[in-house]
Design an enzyme around this catalytic site. Structure first.
Site, PDB file in Angstrom:
ATOM      1  N   LYS A  40      12.715  32.009 -49.082  1.00  0.00           N
ATOM      2  CA  LYS A  40      11.514  31.239 -49.299  1.00  0.00           C
ATOM      3  C   LYS A  40      10.597  31.255 -48.090  1.00  0.00           C
ATOM      4  O   LYS A  40       9.399  31.043 -48.180  1.00  0.00           O
ATOM      5  CB  LYS A  40      11.897  29.781 -49.593  1.00  0.00           C
ATOM      6  CG  LYS A  40      12.771  29.591 -50.784  1.00  0.00           C
ATOM      7  CD  LYS A  40      13.141  28.101 -50.906  1.00  0.00           C
ATOM      8  CE  LYS A  40      14.201  27.885 -51.925  1.00  0.00           C
ATOM      9  NZ  LYS A  40      14.703  26.491 -51.876  1.00  0.00           N
ATOM     10  N   GLY A  41      11.154  31.448 -46.903  1.00  0.00           N
ATOM     11  CA  GLY A  41      10.444  31.192 -45.659  1.00  0.00           C
ATOM     12  C   GLY A  41       9.085  31.848 -45.485  1.00  0.00           C
ATOM     13  O   GLY A  41       8.201  31.275 -44.866  1.00  0.00           O
ATOM     14  N   ASP A  99      15.841  35.886 -36.084  1.00  0.00           N
ATOM     15  CA  ASP A  99      16.650  35.150 -35.111  1.00  0.00           C
ATOM     16  C   ASP A  99      17.820  36.046 -34.702  1.00  0.00           C
ATOM     17  O   ASP A  99      17.678  36.873 -33.800  1.00  0.00           O
ATOM     18  CB  ASP A  99      17.081  33.832 -35.754  1.00  0.00           C
ATOM     19  CG  ASP A  99      17.843  32.918 -34.825  1.00  0.00           C
ATOM     20  OD1 ASP A  99      17.791  33.123 -33.612  1.00  0.00           O
ATOM     21  OD2 ASP A  99      18.493  31.978 -35.319  1.00  0.00           O
ATOM     22  N   ARG A 161       8.679  22.774 -45.070  1.00  0.00           N
ATOM     23  CA  ARG A 161       8.054  24.083 -45.275  1.00  0.00           C
ATOM     24  C   ARG A 161       6.546  23.957 -45.484  1.00  0.00           C
ATOM     25  O   ARG A 161       5.808  24.894 -45.238  1.00  0.00           O
ATOM     26  CB  ARG A 161       8.633  24.770 -46.525  1.00  0.00           C
ATOM     27  CG  ARG A 161      10.075  25.186 -46.416  1.00  0.00           C
ATOM     28  CD  ARG A 161      10.421  26.089 -47.603  1.00  0.00           C
ATOM     29  NE  ARG A 161      11.854  26.246 -47.786  1.00  0.00           N
ATOM     30  CZ  ARG A 161      12.605  27.136 -47.152  1.00  0.00           C
ATOM     31  NH1 ARG A 161      12.075  27.941 -46.265  1.00  0.00           N
ATOM     32  NH2 ARG A 161      13.896  27.229 -47.405  1.00  0.00           N
TER      33      ARG A 161
END
Ligand code: IMP
Ligand code: MG
Length: 175
Positions: A40-41, A99, A161
Site C-alpha cells: 500500500k505504501g 530499508d 498513511r
C-alpha cells in the site's frame, strides 16, 4: 508513540516529485513505461508522480508486505500480483521506502524472471542504515537517517498513511 513535527513538508515532497518526474521523462524519452505502484505504501507517491511524467505509460499495481508494526519480518508476501503481461515492457517500480531492501529485492527478482525489456526502481525514501541486500534504487527522492517515518503513504500498524507530509515516529518517553 507520538508523531514528531514534519520531517519533510508537503511542499518539499511535491518539489522533489516534480524533479524526479522530469528526470524520468528525460530518461525514458521515446519509450513507453509500465509504471507499477507497490501498495500500500506507494499509493500517494505513485498518484503524484504519474501525473507529472511526460512519456506514455500504463499503470499496474502489486500488493506486497513484509512489515509488522516497525519490524520487518524478512518474509515478503505478494498479496496481489500484476495484471499486465510484462514481457518486453519497460517496467518502472515505484516504492515508498527502501530499508533492508528485502521487499524490493524479492519483487525485482520475481519480475525479472518474466523477462521485461528493462526494470528500474524509483523509491521516494532510501534508509541505508539497515540494508541487508545489494539493492540500489535507480531514482531516489530523499536519503533519510535511521528513523521510523510515517505519512505520505507510510504507515505504523496501517495508520497515518493519509498524512500529507512525512514525520518521524517516536516512542513517547514522557509517560
Ligand atoms: P524493506 O524490505 O526492509 O526494504 O522494507 C520496505 C518496506 O518496509 C516499505 O515498503 C515499507 O512498507 C516498510 N518500511 C520500512 N521503513 C519504514 C518506515 O520508516 N516507516 C514505514 N514503513 C517502513
Ligand atoms: Mg508498510
Amino acid at each position: 508513540m507520538i508523531i514528531g513535527k514534519p520531517f519533510l513538508t508537503s511542499e518539499q515532497i511535491q518539489k522533489r516529485v516534480r524533479e524526479l518526474a522530469r528526470k524520468i521523462s528525460e530518461d525514458y524519452e521515446g519509450k513507453e513505461i509500465l509504471a507499477v505502484g507497490i501498495l500500500k505504501g506507494a499509493f500517494m507517491f505513485f498518484a503524484d508522480i504519474v501525473k507529472q511524467i511526460q512519456v506514455p505509460l500504463d499503470i499496474d499495481f502489486l500488493v506486497a508486505s513484509s512489515y509488522i508494526k516497525t519490524e520487518t519480518t524478512g518474509k515478503v508476501k505478494i498479496h496481489a500480483d500484476l495484471r499486465e503481461d510484462i514481457k518486453g515492457k519497460h517496467l518502472l517500480l515505484f516504492e515508498d521506502i527502501v530499508d533492508t531492501g528485502l521487499t524490493l529485492k524479492y519483487i525485482k527478482d520475481t519480475l525479472l524472471s518474466r523477462q521485461p525489456a528493462s526494470l528500474k526502481i524509483c523509491a521516494f525514501l532510501d534508509k541505508k542504515a539497515h540494508r541487508q541486500v545489494d539493492l540500489e534504487p535507480d531514482y531516489t527522492g530523499y536519503k533519510i537517517p535511521d528513523e521510523f517515518v510515517v505519512g505520505y503513504g507510510l504507515d505504523y500498524d496501517n495508520k497515518y498513511r493519509n498524512l500529507p507530509y512525512i514525520a518521524v515516529f517516536k516512542e513517547d518517553s514522557s509517560h
